[in-house]
Design a protein around this motif. Structure first.
Motif, PDB file in Angstrom:
ATOM      1  N   GLU A   1       0.818  -1.215   0.000  1.00 18.01           N
ATOM      2  CA  GLU A   1       0.000   0.000   0.000  1.00 18.01           C
ATOM      3  C   GLU A   1       0.849   1.261   0.000  1.00 18.01           C
TER       4      GLU A   1
ATOM      5  N   PHE B   1      -6.192   9.515  -0.418  1.00 20.72           N
ATOM      6  CA  PHE B   1      -6.536   8.230  -1.014  1.00 20.72           C
ATOM      7  C   PHE B   1      -5.464   7.205  -0.668  1.00 20.72           C
TER       8      PHE B   1
ATOM      9  N   ARG C   1      -3.674   3.704  -2.192  1.00 16.74           N
ATOM     10  CA  ARG C   1      -3.454   2.894  -3.391  1.00 16.74           C
ATOM     11  C   ARG C   1      -2.848   1.562  -2.962  1.00 16.74           C
TER      12      ARG C   1
ATOM     13  N   LEU D   1      -5.774  -1.125  -6.716  1.00 14.36           N
ATOM     14  CA  LEU D   1      -7.058  -0.666  -6.198  1.00 14.36           C
ATOM     15  C   LEU D   1      -6.848   0.678  -5.499  1.00 14.36           C
TER      16      LEU D   1
ATOM     17  N   THR E   1      -8.851   3.627  -3.034  1.00 17.97           N
ATOM     18  CA  THR E   1     -10.007   3.832  -2.169  1.00 17.97           C
ATOM     19  C   THR E   1      -9.808   5.078  -1.316  1.00 17.97           C
ATOM     20  N   ASN E   2     -10.934   5.621  -0.846  1.00 19.57           N
ATOM     21  CA  ASN E   2     -10.872   6.714   0.127  1.00 19.57           C
ATOM     22  C   ASN E   2     -11.251   6.225   1.514  1.00 19.57           C
ATOM     23  N   LEU E   3     -11.310   4.900   1.708  1.00 17.69           N
ATOM     24  CA  LEU E   3     -11.575   4.352   3.038  1.00 17.69           C
ATOM     25  C   LEU E   3     -10.447   4.741   3.982  1.00 17.69           C
TER      26      LEU E   3
ATOM     27  N   TYR F   1      -9.721   0.725   8.151  1.00 20.97           N
ATOM     28  CA  TYR F   1      -9.916  -0.463   7.340  1.00 20.97           C
ATOM     29  C   TYR F   1      -8.555  -1.041   6.971  1.00 20.97           C
TER      30      TYR F   1
ATOM     31  N   PHE G   1     -10.415  -4.150   3.155  1.00 21.02           N
ATOM     32  CA  PHE G   1     -10.599  -3.434   1.889  1.00 21.02           C
ATOM     33  C   PHE G   1     -10.764  -4.429   0.742  1.00 21.02           C
TER      34      PHE G   1
ATOM     35  N   ARG H   1     -14.181  -6.168   0.846  1.00 20.59           N
ATOM     36  CA  ARG H   1     -15.261  -5.325   0.315  1.00 20.59           C
ATOM     37  C   ARG H   1     -15.212  -5.282  -1.211  1.00 20.59           C
ATOM     38  N   TYR H   2     -14.022  -5.189  -1.760  1.00 19.83           N
ATOM     39  CA  TYR H   2     -13.882  -5.152  -3.215  1.00 19.83           C
ATOM     40  C   TYR H   2     -14.362  -6.457  -3.847  1.00 19.83           C
TER      41      TYR H   2
ATOM     42  N   GLN I   1     -18.167  -7.052  -4.468  1.00 16.71           N
ATOM     43  CA  GLN I   1     -18.899  -6.190  -5.396  1.00 16.71           C
ATOM     44  C   GLN I   1     -19.774  -6.987  -6.345  1.00 16.71           C
TER      45      GLN I   1
END
Length: 264
Positions: A4, A20, A22, A118, A120-122, A126, A131, A134-135, A138
């Motif tokens: 990340e 964000f 990544r 991926l 995200t703004n989580l 998390y 993360f 959750r992805y 979908q």
């Protein structure tokens, strides 16, 4: 496996900064699928090039330029432009097409197999595992949209502008269906499972689309007499009643009217 990093985007109008995350994910499953797909593409590409070799100087392949255009098109379709070295020499029936694999380029492609990004703004509460979970879920909501286009056959209501449609079930049906993929947390089985007219096995997962099939012809009539509204509720079939009992629903249509008559 995941790695990340973080970055920010700034709204040019307001100056507000948005953080964000990544995440670079390396998936062994995706890697296997990507390499299997590439092998299939290479096999298909080699077959097409063999056909070009046999037809050099014939029909639409009478000039080196035509052969080069065909080769570029085949490689672009397979997305393997840099993975092969090739050249065309000669004219007419004397043309020769040289074609070899670029092993170094293929190895570079393999290094990226199964790796995707991926964003995200989580927040940091998390974890990467949450993360990713959750992805990967979908597909549940995407499957509900497939239901809308398939068995539900929802008819759009068009606005003045062509192409814009209003589908209120789009807001209600997918979330409600996705909360019931199976009874007791069971996953939806492969295959047909049970038929709506057949028995409901206590261990069988109750997929949302099969529930909708079971109630395909369960229609409630609304009638207004002298200012009073009443609902004529059909008696459920044994399967429908069993579904109500399994889901713990005592009064399926209590939200309509507390004065609704008994099932006829």
């Amino acid at each position: 496996m995941a790695f990340e990093t973080s970055f920010t985007l700034t709204d040019l109008e307001t100056g507000k900064v948005y953080p964000f995350r990544r995440t670079f994910v390396a998936s062994s499953e995706e890697r296997r699928a990507a390499r299997k797909n590439r092998r299939r593409k290479i096999t298909k590409l080699c077959e097409a090039i063999d056909k070009v070799q046999r037809n050099l100087g014939l029909r639409t392949l009478t000039t080196p330029e035509a052969v080069k255009d065909r080769m570029k098109g085949l490689l672009a379709t397979a997305k393997l432009e840099d993975a092969f070295d090739w050249s065309v020499e000669g004219q007419g029936r004397a043309m020769r097409l040289q074609f070899t694999k670029n092993e170094a380029a293929l190895r570079r492609l393999q290094q990226l197999d199964g790796v995707y990004t991926l964003v995200t703004n989580l927040g940091p509460e998390y974890t990467n595992e949450q993360f990713l979970e959750r992805y990967k879920r979908q597909y549940l909501s995407e499957r509900r949209f497939a239901d809308l286009k398939g068995p539900l056959q929802v008819r759009p209501v068009f606005w003045k502008r062509t192409g814009a449609s209003l589908r209120w079930p789009l807001c209600s049906t997918p979330p409600s269906c996705s909360t019931a993929p199976g009874a007791g947390g069971q996953e939806e089985p492969d295959g047909d499972g049970y038929h709506p007219d057949g028995p409901l096995h206590p261990q069988a997962a109750q997929a949302a689309r099969r529930l909708m099939l079971a109630f395909e012809f369960y229609a409630v009539q609304r009638r207004q007499l002298a200012g009073d509204v009443e609902y004529l509720v059909p008696r459920p079939t044994p399967l429908q009643q069993q579904i109500f009992e399994t889901l713990g629903i005592d009064r399926p249509l209590h939200f309509l009217d507390t004065s609704s008559p008994e099932p006829q």
